[in-house]
Design an enzyme around this catalytic site. Structure first.
Site, short mmCIF file in Angstrom:
data_model
loop_
_atom_site.label_atom_id
_atom_site.label_comp_id
_atom_site.label_asym_id
_atom_site.label_seq_id
_atom_site.Cartn_x
_atom_site.Cartn_y
_atom_site.Cartn_z
N GLY A 3 7.02 103.80 -0.08
CA GLY A 3 7.68 104.96 -0.80
C GLY A 3 8.95 104.44 -1.13
CG ASP A 43 -2.85 98.92 1.40
OD1 ASP A 43 -2.51 98.01 1.99
OD2 ASP A 43 -2.06 99.59 0.90
CG HIS A 54 2.59 96.43 3.86
ND1 HIS A 54 1.47 97.27 3.80
CD2 HIS A 54 1.94 95.36 4.21
CE1 HIS A 54 0.08 96.79 3.87
NE2 HIS A 54 0.60 95.48 4.58
N GLY A 55 5.60 97.88 1.12
CA GLY A 55 6.67 98.85 0.72
C GLY A 55 7.64 98.01 -0.42
CG ASN A 96 0.60 102.67 -4.00
OD1 ASN A 96 0.09 103.20 -5.01
ND2 ASN A 96 0.14 103.47 -2.92
CB THR A 97 5.80 104.11 -4.62
OG1 THR A 97 5.35 104.41 -3.38
CG2 THR A 97 6.58 105.48 -5.11
CG ASN A 152 0.90 94.95 0.21
OD1 ASN A 152 0.84 94.18 0.10
ND2 ASN A 152 0.53 95.81 1.13
#
Ligand code: 13P
Length: 287
Positions: free
Chosen positions: A178, A84, A207-208, A231-232, A229
């Site tokens: 985030g 990533d 993303h995000g 993640n947070t 994507n």
């Protein structure tokens, strides 16, 4: 066996759903994501930032752990292991270590340099059957020290990068890594529409993924987004479940301090988050 992400994302784009990229940080994360994908019969992409790769001990550790899990946990759904926001050097390290997919984030270079480096890396990745994502227009916010201002990509630049033979394209459309600020203006569907008009069948990457409302996710998928994507959001659900366990004093009861018990609520929370996202993205039963 790890697979490149090309086929799963082409299928997703044609079938109007998206495959989740879930970033991993350690063994619990990886196991939770792989087991959920298998339970839901969904393809999945494991994302590894350079910082997370370093944290886990290095890219060889990551490849060894993931390959071991695919075998021992009898994972049969398509799984890609993806770098990533890779640097130029990081991309080569992951190709050597055995990743099945890489992202070269050349978005902070002038477009000519982004084109030159992406061209070189496309050849290197494809020589090994590895898929490659490129980026145009920085994603806002901060991820692992990579800071972007959240500009919208120029559709002509997207076309220039898409024409280099990459497999999927990340384009800034107002998305931010985030949590989203309260005054966030939302995704720019106008930009996304213009990018898709010029890039055709190219699977687009959002993303995000954390905190984007479900209706915006669904609309983005109708406009060509085939990879999202996250993640947070897994980090937040893991942290909240772990906090609850500790605040309830469960680590002090019996052998509640055993890491297999201490980390279990967080592990289950990641599974629940991944399940919710796979259902929203439409990748369930698409393995
Ligand atoms: P979030 O952390 O906002 O979910 O973004 C993840 C991401 O885009 C990874 O590249």
């Amino acid at each position: 066996m790890l697979v490149s992400a090309t086929e799963m994302l082409q299928k997703a784009k044609a079938g109007h759903y998206a495959v989740g990229q879930f970033n991993i940080n350690n063994l619990e994360w990886t196991k939770a994501i792989l087991l959920t994908a298998q339970e839901l019969n969904s393809p999945v992409i494991l994302g590894v930032s350079e910082g997370a790769g370093k944290y886990m001990g290095g890219f060889d550790v990551v490849v060894g752990m993931v390959n071991g899990m695919l075998k021992d946990l009898k994972i049969t759904v398509p799984v890609a292991l993806h770098l990533d926001h890779g640097t130029y050097e990081g991309c080569y390290k992951c190709l050597e270590a055995g990743f099945s997919s890489i992202m070269f984030d050349g978005s902070h270079y002038p477009i000519a340099e982004n084109v030159a480096k992406t061209t070189e890396l496309v050849a290197a990745a494809h020589a090994q059957g590895v898929s490659i994502e490129a980026e145009v227009g920085a994603i806002g916010g901060e991820e692992d020290g990579v800071i972007g201002m959240g500009e919208c990509a120029d559709p002509q630049e997207c076309k220039a990068i898409a024409d280099l033979g990459i497999d999927f394209l990340a384009a800034g459309i107002g998305n931010i890594h985030g949590k989203y600020p309260a005054n966030w203006k939302g995704l720019s569907f106008e930009t996304l529409d213009a990018i898709q008009a010029l890039t055709g069948d190219m699977p687009l990457v959002l993303h995000g993924g954390t905190g984007i409302p479900a209706d915006m996710i669904k609309k983005a998928i109708t406009l060509g987004v085939a990879k999202i994507n996250v993640n947070t959001e897994c980090q937040l659900s893991f942290a909240a479940a772990t906090r609850k366990y500790v605040e309830e004093g469960k680590d002090l009861q019996g052998k509640g301090y055993d890491p297999r018990k201490l980390l279990a609520p967080g592990f289950e929370a990641i599974k629940a988050t991944v399940k919710e996202k796979m259902e929203l993205f439409g990748s369930v039963d698409k393995a």
